[in-house]
Design a protein around this motif. Structure first.
Motif, PDB file in Angstrom:
ATOM      1  N   HIS A   1      -9.928 -33.784  14.176  1.00  0.00           N
ATOM      2  CA  HIS A   1      -9.336 -32.623  14.193  1.00  0.00           C
ATOM      3  C   HIS A   1      -8.055 -32.115  14.810  1.00  0.00           C
ATOM      4  CE1 HIS A   1      -9.941 -28.808  14.671  1.00  0.00           C
ATOM      5  NE2 HIS A   1     -11.180 -28.479  14.254  1.00  0.00           N
ATOM      6  N   LEU A   2      -7.284 -31.636  14.798  1.00  0.00           N
ATOM      7  CA  LEU A   2      -5.707 -31.456  15.478  1.00  0.00           C
ATOM      8  C   LEU A   2      -5.975 -30.034  16.620  1.00  0.00           C
ATOM      9  CD1 LEU A   2      -3.508 -31.015  12.393  1.00  0.00           C
ATOM     10  CD2 LEU A   2      -3.950 -33.311  14.087  1.00  0.00           C
ATOM     11  N   GLY A   3      -5.252 -30.434  17.823  1.00  0.00           N
ATOM     12  CA  GLY A   3      -5.284 -29.498  18.124  1.00  0.00           C
ATOM     13  C   GLY A   3      -5.961 -29.607  19.458  1.00  0.00           C
ATOM     14  N   LEU A   4      -7.342 -28.914  19.836  1.00  0.00           N
ATOM     15  CA  LEU A   4      -8.201 -28.812  21.215  1.00  0.00           C
ATOM     16  C   LEU A   4      -7.232 -28.508  22.479  1.00  0.00           C
ATOM     17  CD1 LEU A   4      -9.846 -31.917  19.791  1.00  0.00           C
ATOM     18  CD2 LEU A   4     -10.263 -29.551  19.209  1.00  0.00           C
ATOM     19  N   ASP A   5      -6.049 -28.027  21.939  1.00  0.00           N
ATOM     20  CA  ASP A   5      -5.392 -27.752  23.504  1.00  0.00           C
ATOM     21  C   ASP A   5      -5.239 -29.306  23.984  1.00  0.00           C
ATOM     22  OD1 ASP A   5      -3.293 -25.970  24.674  1.00  0.00           O
ATOM     23  OD2 ASP A   5      -4.750 -25.623  26.318  1.00  0.00           O
ATOM     24  N   LEU A   6      -4.754 -30.301  23.593  1.00  0.00           N
ATOM     25  CA  LEU A   6      -4.497 -31.152  24.277  1.00  0.00           C
ATOM     26  C   LEU A   6      -3.292 -31.773  24.612  1.00  0.00           C
ATOM     27  CD1 LEU A   6      -7.483 -33.699  22.482  1.00  0.00           C
ATOM     28  CD2 LEU A   6      -7.505 -32.903  24.711  1.00  0.00           C
ATOM     29  N   PRO A   7      -2.908 -32.810  24.906  1.00  0.00           N
ATOM     30  CA  PRO A   7      -1.180 -33.268  25.093  1.00  0.00           C
ATOM     31  C   PRO A   7      -0.731 -33.622  23.906  1.00  0.00           C
ATOM     32  CG  PRO A   7      -2.109 -33.911  27.195  1.00  0.00           C
ATOM     33  CD  PRO A   7      -3.458 -33.001  26.034  1.00  0.00           C
ATOM     34  N   LEU A   8       0.550 -33.072  23.684  1.00  0.00           N
ATOM     35  CA  LEU A   8       0.799 -33.715  21.964  1.00  0.00           C
ATOM     36  C   LEU A   8       0.789 -35.381  22.076  1.00  0.00           C
ATOM     37  CD1 LEU A   8       2.299 -33.304  19.330  1.00  0.00           C
ATOM     38  CD2 LEU A   8       4.215 -33.201  20.331  1.00  0.00           C
ATOM     39  N   GLY A   9       0.807 -36.405  21.436  1.00  0.00           N
ATOM     40  CA  GLY A   9       0.900 -37.423  21.944  1.00  0.00           C
ATOM     41  C   GLY A   9      -0.523 -37.743  22.420  1.00  0.00           C
ATOM     42  N   GLU A  10      -1.684 -36.983  22.568  1.00  0.00           N
ATOM     43  CA  GLU A  10      -2.789 -37.653  22.932  1.00  0.00           C
ATOM     44  C   GLU A  10      -4.163 -37.874  21.621  1.00  0.00           C
ATOM     45  OE1 GLU A  10      -4.407 -36.703  26.899  1.00  0.00           O
ATOM     46  OE2 GLU A  10      -6.444 -36.192  26.075  1.00  0.00           O
ATOM     47  N   VAL A  11      -4.605 -39.243  21.576  1.00  0.00           N
ATOM     48  CA  VAL A  11      -5.671 -39.521  20.834  1.00  0.00           C
ATOM     49  C   VAL A  11      -6.771 -39.636  21.074  1.00  0.00           C
ATOM     50  CG1 VAL A  11      -6.101 -41.311  18.882  1.00  0.00           C
ATOM     51  CG2 VAL A  11      -3.532 -40.216  19.194  1.00  0.00           C
ATOM     52  N   HIS A  12      -7.695 -39.527  20.893  1.00  0.00           N
ATOM     53  CA  HIS A  12      -9.009 -39.687  21.762  1.00  0.00           C
ATOM     54  C   HIS A  12      -9.932 -39.930  20.305  1.00  0.00           C
ATOM     55  CE1 HIS A  12      -9.915 -35.888  24.101  1.00  0.00           C
ATOM     56  NE2 HIS A  12      -8.759 -37.511  25.036  1.00  0.00           N
ATOM     57  N   GLY A  13     -10.358 -41.768  20.192  1.00  0.00           N
ATOM     58  CA  GLY A  13     -11.365 -42.519  19.076  1.00  0.00           C
ATOM     59  C   GLY A  13     -12.406 -42.068  18.888  1.00  0.00           C
ATOM     60  N   GLY A  14     -13.037 -41.535  19.497  1.00  0.00           N
ATOM     61  CA  GLY A  14     -14.187 -40.784  18.820  1.00  0.00           C
ATOM     62  C   GLY A  14     -14.838 -39.980  19.972  1.00  0.00           C
ATOM     63  N   ASN A  15     -15.396 -39.150  19.789  1.00  0.00           N
ATOM     64  CA  ASN A  15     -15.813 -37.501  19.790  1.00  0.00           C
ATOM     65  C   ASN A  15     -17.504 -37.301  19.950  1.00  0.00           C
ATOM     66  OD1 ASN A  15     -16.681 -34.952  21.436  1.00  0.00           O
ATOM     67  ND2 ASN A  15     -14.680 -34.001  19.986  1.00  0.00           N
ATOM     68  N   SER A  16     -18.631 -37.893  21.159  1.00  0.00           N
ATOM     69  CA  SER A  16     -19.674 -37.923  21.172  1.00  0.00           C
ATOM     70  C   SER A  16     -20.061 -36.057  21.612  1.00  0.00           C
ATOM     71  CB  SER A  16     -19.985 -38.839  21.832  1.00  0.00           C
ATOM     72  OG  SER A  16     -19.359 -39.168  23.622  1.00  0.00           O
ATOM     73  N   LYS A  17     -18.925 -35.379  22.134  1.00  0.00           N
ATOM     74  CA  LYS A  17     -19.956 -34.470  22.754  1.00  0.00           C
ATOM     75  C   LYS A  17     -19.262 -32.991  21.785  1.00  0.00           C
ATOM     76  CE  LYS A  17     -19.092 -36.503  26.571  1.00  0.00           C
ATOM     77  NZ  LYS A  17     -17.978 -37.851  26.653  1.00  0.00           N
ATOM     78  N   PHE A  18     -19.638 -33.054  20.879  1.00  0.00           N
ATOM     79  CA  PHE A  18     -19.819 -31.900  19.984  1.00  0.00           C
ATOM     80  C   PHE A  18     -21.487 -31.212  20.282  1.00  0.00           C
ATOM     81  CE2 PHE A  18     -16.185 -33.568  17.511  1.00  0.00           C
ATOM     82  CZ  PHE A  18     -16.381 -32.141  17.342  1.00  0.00           C
ATOM     83  N   LEU A  19     -21.937 -30.002  19.839  1.00  0.00           N
ATOM     84  CA  LEU A  19     -23.454 -29.765  20.347  1.00  0.00           C
ATOM     85  C   LEU A  19     -23.970 -29.587  19.123  1.00  0.00           C
ATOM     86  CD1 LEU A  19     -22.285 -27.093  22.595  1.00  0.00           C
ATOM     87  CD2 LEU A  19     -23.268 -29.494  22.877  1.00  0.00           C
TER      88      LEU A  19
END
Length: 418
Positions: free
Chosen positions: A194-212
Motif C-alpha cells: 500500500h502507498l501513502g499512509l502519511d509516512l515520509p517519502l522514502g520510508e518502507v515497512h517490510g510487513g504490517n501486522s496491525k490490520f484489524l
C-alpha cells in the motif's frame, strides 16, 4: 509505459468495487500485449462468494459508462455482472517458484475536491465521474502492477510470476472471493503493498501486522405501515427498531483482551412524516485486532438486531457484506523487502512493522490462503506524505513514490524468481 501517466489515467476514470470495467479492461489489454496468460471475469473470481455486489442497475450503468470511456467490449463482456477480477501469469525460462503480487483497483464514493490547491484538479487529472474518486491510492497500485509486468516481460527469470488485480478492496469484498476461486493455491510467495499512509517519502515497512479483522453487516427491519396520526397503534415502526439496535450496538463494551471498533455508518428508513415506517436498514462495521474477538462482536450485533426487532413487533435479517481477517507477515519476506529497499536510492527509512492500526485489508484472505497451504506472504507499506487523509476528498499521493515503488517490486520479483 510511464507509471505516473498510467496512475493519472486511472485516477481520471475511477470505478467502484465490482464496477471496475474500464480499469480491468485496460489491465487485460496491457497484460495480453506483454505476453501474459490472462484470466479474467469468472475465470479469476468466485462469483457466488462476492459480498456487497452493486445492484443490476448500478452495474449496468457502470458497464455503459466504461464502454463510453474506452473499455474493450470483447473483454468486459466476460465481466458482466461485476466479475471484474484479473490475473496475469507469466512463466520464466526456467523452472522455479510461483511468486505473486496483488494490486487493488477500486475507487470510493467520494466527490473529489475542485479547489485550486488540490493537485489532481490543478494538473487536470481529477475524476471525470462525479461522486467517485480514487482517494486511497489504488490508482497508483494498479499502475505499479502494470509497470512490474512490463519490467519482467522478458521472462529472464526462473519460475512463474502471477499478478493479481483485485476488485472491491473497499469494504472487504473482493479478496475473499478471489481466494475462494483458488487463484493463489499454487503461490509460494505473495507480496501485497500500500502507498501513502502519511509516512515520509522514502520510508518502507517490510510487513504490517496491525490490520484489524472486520465484518461489515447490513441489517434489515420489516414492520407494518399505518397512519401516524389516525391509527398509529396499527403500525409496527421499523425505523424505531433500527434506532433501538443502533443505540445498543454502540453500547457493546470494549474488550479487555484486544482492540475493538464498532460503528453504525448508515441508517435508513421511512417514506413520509405521516406514515409509520414499515422498512428500515442499517450498515454496521465491527473490527478487532484479534479474529476471535471480531467474531464475538459480530455475534453480539446479530443478537442485538434480532431482539431489537422483536421488541417492536418486527422481523429482521442480517447479511455479511464485507469481511477481512488479520495479517501475520512472514519474517523471511519482511527481510527480503527491506534488503531490496536498501539498495534503492530514495528509500531512507526502514521498519519491519507498522507502528499503528491502519484499519482493515482484505488481501488478508489471500495471504492467509497462501500461508495455510505452506507458502509465505507479507504486506508492505511504501510511504508518501499526504495533503489529506485516506478517504478524504483532497487525498493525493506524492507521485515521486511511484517509480521508487516499481523499482522495489521489480527487485523483489527478480530476487524471488531465481
Amino acid at each position: 509505459m510511464n507509471v505516473i501517466d498510467l496512475r493519472r489515467d486511472f485516477h481520471r476514470y475511477p470505478e467502484l468495487g465490482f464496477s471496475e470495467f474500464r480499469t480491468a479492461s485496460k489491465v487485460v489489454e496491457v497484460l495480453k500485449f506483454l505476453g501474459f496468460n490472462v484470466l479474467f471475469g469468472e475465470d479469476a473470481i468466485d462469483s457466488d462468494s462476492r459480498r456487497g455486489v452493486p445492484s443490476k442497475r448500478e452495474l449496468d450503468e457502470a458497464y455503459a459508462r466504461a464502454l463510453k470511456y474506452g473499455a474493450n467490449l470483447e473483454i468486459i463482456e466476460k465481466m458482466k455482472g461485476g466479475n471484474t477480477a484479473v490475473v496475469g501469469e507469466l512463466k520464466g525460462k526456467k523452472e522455479g517458484p510461483t511468486v505473486a503480487f496483488r494490486f487493488d483497483m477500486d475507487a470510493l464514493p467520494i466527490h473529489e475536491s475542485s479547489d485550486e490547491d488540490h493537485y489532481p484538479h490543478a494538473e487536470e487529472f481529477s475524476s471525470e465521474f462525479s461522486g467517485t474518486m480514487h482517494a486511497c491510492a489504488h490508482d497508483g497500485h494498479t499502475a505499479m502492477g502494470l509497470l512490474l509486468a512490463e519490467r519482467l516481460a522478458d521472462r529472464e527469470f526462473a519460475g512463474t510470476l502471477k499478478l493479481i488485480f483485485q476488485p472491491a478492496e473497499e469494504g472487504g469484498r473482493g479478496g475473499y472471493a478471489m481466494s475462494q476461486k483458488g487463484i493463489v493455491d499454487d503461490v509460494d510467495f505473495l507480496f501485497c503493498s500500500h502507498l501513502g499512509l502519511d509516512l515520509p517519502l522514502g520510508e518502507v515497512h517490510g510487513g504490517n501486522s496491525k490490520f484489524l479483522a472486520s465484518s461489515k453487516m447490513k441489517a434489515y427491519f420489516y414492520g407494518v405501515p399505518s397512519h401516524a396520526g389516525g391509527t398509529p397503534e396499527k403500525g409496527r415502526n421499523a425505523l424505531l427498531g433500527a434506532a433501538t439496535a443502533l443505540l445498543n450496538i454502540h453500547a457493546i463494551p470494549r474488550f479487555s483482551g484486544g482492540t475493538t471498533r464498532v460503528n453504525v455508518g448508515i441508517l435508513e428508513g421511512g417514506t413520509a412524516a405521516n406514515i409509520i415506517p414499515s422498512e428500515a436498514s442499517m450498515v454496521i462495521d465491527v473490527r478487532s485486532d484479534k479474529a476471535e474477538i471480531k467474531d464475538e462482536l459480530e455475534e453480539r450485533v446479530k443478537s442485538i438486531v434480532e431482539h431489537s426487532a422483536l421488541m417492536h413487533g418486527l422481523t429482521s435479517k442480517i447479511d455479511i457484506i464485507g469481511e477481512a481477517t488479520t495479517i501475520q507477515p512472514d519474517p523471511e519476506l519482511v527481510s527480503v523487502v527491506l534488503e531490496e529497499a536498501k539498495q534503492i536510492d530514495g528509500f531512507t527509512s526502514f521498519k519491519e512493522d507498522c507502528d499503528i492500526s491502519l484499519g482493515s485489508e482484505d488481501a488478508s484472505f489471500l495471504i492467509k490462503r497462501v500461508q495455510d497451504r505452506g507458502g509465505k506472504g507479507t504486506y508492505m507499506n511504501i510511504g508518501s506524505p499526504l495533503p489529506a487523509p485516506h478517504h478524504h476528498h483532497k487525498f493525493n499521493i506524492d507521485e515521486a513514490v511511484l517509480p521508487l515503488a516499481v523499482q522495489l517490486l521489480v527487485r523483489i520479483g527478480k530476487r524471488m524468481l531465481t
